[in-house]
Design a protein around this motif. Structure first.
Motif, PDB file in Angstrom:
ATOM      1  N   LYS A   1       0.798  -1.208   0.000  1.00 25.90           N
ATOM      2  CA  LYS A   1       0.000   0.000   0.000  1.00 25.90           C
ATOM      3  C   LYS A   1       0.845   1.278   0.000  1.00 25.90           C
ATOM      4  O   LYS A   1       0.340   2.343  -0.325  1.00 25.90           O
ATOM      5  N   TRP A   2       2.123   1.179   0.332  1.00 22.65           N
ATOM      6  CA  TRP A   2       2.902   2.375   0.632  1.00 22.65           C
ATOM      7  C   TRP A   2       3.964   2.756  -0.382  1.00 22.65           C
ATOM      8  O   TRP A   2       4.356   3.918  -0.460  1.00 22.65           O
ATOM      9  N   LYS A   3       4.470   1.821  -1.154  1.00 20.23           N
ATOM     10  CA  LYS A   3       5.633   2.118  -2.003  1.00 20.23           C
ATOM     11  C   LYS A   3       5.359   3.219  -3.021  1.00 20.23           C
ATOM     12  O   LYS A   3       6.203   4.093  -3.226  1.00 20.23           O
ATOM     13  N   MET A   4       4.204   3.188  -3.650  1.00 21.45           N
ATOM     14  CA  MET A   4       3.912   4.227  -4.638  1.00 21.45           C
ATOM     15  C   MET A   4       3.805   5.597  -3.977  1.00 21.45           C
ATOM     16  O   MET A   4       4.215   6.601  -4.565  1.00 21.45           O
ATOM     17  N   SER A   5       3.281   5.649  -2.765  1.00 17.38           N
ATOM     18  CA  SER A   5       3.197   6.925  -2.046  1.00 17.38           C
ATOM     19  C   SER A   5       4.593   7.452  -1.722  1.00 17.38           C
ATOM     20  O   SER A   5       4.859   8.653  -1.848  1.00 17.38           O
ATOM     21  N   ILE A   6       5.483   6.570  -1.310  1.00 16.29           N
ATOM     22  CA  ILE A   6       6.869   6.973  -1.007  1.00 16.29           C
ATOM     23  C   ILE A   6       7.542   7.488  -2.274  1.00 16.29           C
ATOM     24  O   ILE A   6       8.167   8.556  -2.272  1.00 16.29           O
ATOM     25  N   ILE A   7       7.401   6.750  -3.361  1.00 13.63           N
ATOM     26  CA  ILE A   7       8.003   7.163  -4.635  1.00 13.63           C
ATOM     27  C   ILE A   7       7.435   8.509  -5.071  1.00 13.63           C
ATOM     28  O   ILE A   7       8.178   9.399  -5.493  1.00 13.63           O
ATOM     29  N   ALA A   8       6.120   8.669  -4.963  1.00 13.86           N
ATOM     30  CA  ALA A   8       5.492   9.931  -5.366  1.00 13.86           C
ATOM     31  C   ALA A   8       6.048  11.099  -4.550  1.00 13.86           C
ATOM     32  O   ALA A   8       6.348  12.157  -5.109  1.00 13.86           O
ATOM     33  N   CYS A   9       6.201  10.919  -3.249  1.00 16.90           N
ATOM     34  CA  CYS A   9       6.760  11.987  -2.404  1.00 16.90           C
ATOM     35  C   CYS A   9       8.182  12.339  -2.833  1.00 16.90           C
ATOM     36  O   CYS A   9       8.529  13.517  -2.958  1.00 16.90           O
ATOM     37  N   LEU A  10       8.983  11.317  -3.057  1.00 12.49           N
ATOM     38  CA  LEU A  10      10.392  11.557  -3.383  1.00 12.49           C
ATOM     39  C   LEU A  10      10.588  12.081  -4.798  1.00 12.49           C
ATOM     40  O   LEU A  10      11.648  12.616  -5.112  1.00 12.49           O
ATOM     41  N   CYS A  11       9.573  11.966  -5.651  1.00 11.91           N
ATOM     42  CA  CYS A  11       9.655  12.566  -6.989  1.00 11.91           C
ATOM     43  C   CYS A  11       9.631  14.090  -6.887  1.00 11.91           C
ATOM     44  O   CYS A  11      10.114  14.783  -7.786  1.00 11.91           O
ATOM     45  N   TYR A  12       9.057  14.617  -5.813  1.00 12.09           N
ATOM     46  CA  TYR A  12       8.991  16.064  -5.637  1.00 12.09           C
ATOM     47  C   TYR A  12      10.278  16.638  -5.066  1.00 12.09           C
ATOM     48  O   TYR A  12      10.752  17.678  -5.507  1.00 12.09           O
ATOM     49  N   LYS A  13      10.844  15.936  -4.064  1.00 12.46           N
ATOM     50  CA  LYS A  13      12.076  16.431  -3.446  1.00 12.46           C
ATOM     51  C   LYS A  13      12.649  15.351  -2.539  1.00 12.46           C
ATOM     52  O   LYS A  13      11.916  14.471  -2.077  1.00 12.46           O
ATOM     53  N   PRO A  14      13.952  15.408  -2.277  1.00 11.14           N
ATOM     54  CA  PRO A  14      14.525  14.496  -1.290  1.00 11.14           C
ATOM     55  C   PRO A  14      13.895  14.777   0.078  1.00 11.14           C
ATOM     56  O   PRO A  14      13.571  15.922   0.389  1.00 11.14           O
ATOM     57  N   MET A  15      13.717  13.729   0.860  1.00 15.52           N
ATOM     58  CA  MET A  15      13.080  13.902   2.160  1.00 15.52           C
ATOM     59  C   MET A  15      13.778  13.049   3.207  1.00 15.52           C
ATOM     60  O   MET A  15      14.290  11.974   2.906  1.00 15.52           O
ATOM     61  N   ARG A  16      13.756  13.551   4.428  1.00 21.14           N
ATOM     62  CA  ARG A  16      14.271  12.779   5.543  1.00 21.14           C
ATOM     63  C   ARG A  16      13.206  11.789   6.001  1.00 21.14           C
ATOM     64  O   ARG A  16      12.023  11.945   5.697  1.00 21.14           O
ATOM     65  N   TYR A  17      13.661  10.807   6.742  1.00 24.37           N
ATOM     66  CA  TYR A  17      12.771   9.758   7.241  1.00 24.37           C
ATOM     67  C   TYR A  17      11.574  10.368   7.975  1.00 24.37           C
ATOM     68  O   TYR A  17      10.432  10.008   7.715  1.00 24.37           O
ATOM     69  N   SER A  18      11.844  11.299   8.874  1.00 24.00           N
ATOM     70  CA  SER A  18      10.766  11.896   9.675  1.00 24.00           C
ATOM     71  C   SER A  18       9.780  12.680   8.799  1.00 24.00           C
ATOM     72  O   SER A  18       8.580  12.701   9.078  1.00 24.00           O
ATOM     73  N   GLU A  19      10.264  13.297   7.736  1.00 22.86           N
ATOM     74  CA  GLU A  19       9.382  14.022   6.813  1.00 22.86           C
ATOM     75  C   GLU A  19       8.454  13.054   6.083  1.00 22.86           C
ATOM     76  O   GLU A  19       7.265  13.329   5.915  1.00 22.86           O
ATOM     77  N   LEU A  20       9.010  11.921   5.651  1.00 26.75           N
ATOM     78  CA  LEU A  20       8.194  10.910   4.970  1.00 26.75           C
ATOM     79  C   LEU A  20       7.145  10.346   5.920  1.00 26.75           C
ATOM     80  O   LEU A  20       5.987  10.174   5.545  1.00 26.75           O
ATOM     81  N   LEU A  21       7.545  10.096   7.152  1.00 29.34           N
ATOM     82  CA  LEU A  21       6.634   9.551   8.150  1.00 29.34           C
ATOM     83  C   LEU A  21       5.471  10.503   8.389  1.00 29.34           C
ATOM     84  O   LEU A  21       4.320  10.087   8.532  1.00 29.34           O
ATOM     85  N   LYS A  22       5.763  11.794   8.388  1.00 29.20           N
ATOM     86  CA  LYS A  22       4.729  12.810   8.595  1.00 29.20           C
ATOM     87  C   LYS A  22       3.844  12.978   7.348  1.00 29.20           C
ATOM     88  O   LYS A  22       2.638  13.159   7.458  1.00 29.20           O
TER      89      LYS A  22
END
Length: 125
Positions: free
Chosen positions: A28-49
């Motif tokens: 359920k989560w991989k595409m959401s993670i990829i989509a977020c990181l397509c916008y900008k690099p993110m730290r773990y805590s930013e992704l979690l939020k």
């Protein structure tokens, strides 16, 4: 007859390719993670939020899988305390169009379902 065989072969190869893709992007989560990181690099805590509903343990597992499949890179930042930043790889960027297509379809589907529910509610009144 040969043309029918080619169609079946093409279909089988497409199904195999889809299966391979779904194996890498499963869950359920991989595409959401990829989509977020397509916008900008993110730290773990930013992704979690940013990704509502994901647990820290699940995020860690998904990030490791994406890194193994060369879709993201993990960078340890020279900070105190140590922070880790994730960014999409060039190979991972090849999924950006897919994430956009899925998101577009999701917007349309949500609107369709909500308007259908409203119509049903109006008909009951």
């Amino acid at each position: 007859m040969e043309q029918e065989f080619d169609l079946v072969k093409d279909c089988s190869q497409k199904i195999l390719a889809i299966s391979d893709t779904m194996e890498i992007l499963n869950g359920k989560w991989k595409m959401s993670i990829i989509a977020c990181l397509c916008y900008k690099p993110m730290r773990y805590s930013e992704l979690l939020k940013e990704i509502k509903g994901i647990s820290g343990k699940m995020l860690s597992r998904e990030l490791k899988d994406l890194e193994i499949n060369e879709l993201i890179d993990r960078h340890v930042l020279n900070t105190s305390p140590v922070a880790v930043e994730y960014q999409i790889t060039d190979y991972g960027k090849s999924l950006q169009q897919l994430t956009n297509t899925i998101a577009d379809w999701g917007f349309i589907h949500r609107k369709r379902i909500i308007s259908g529910m409203k119509r049903k509610m109006d008909n009951k009144l």
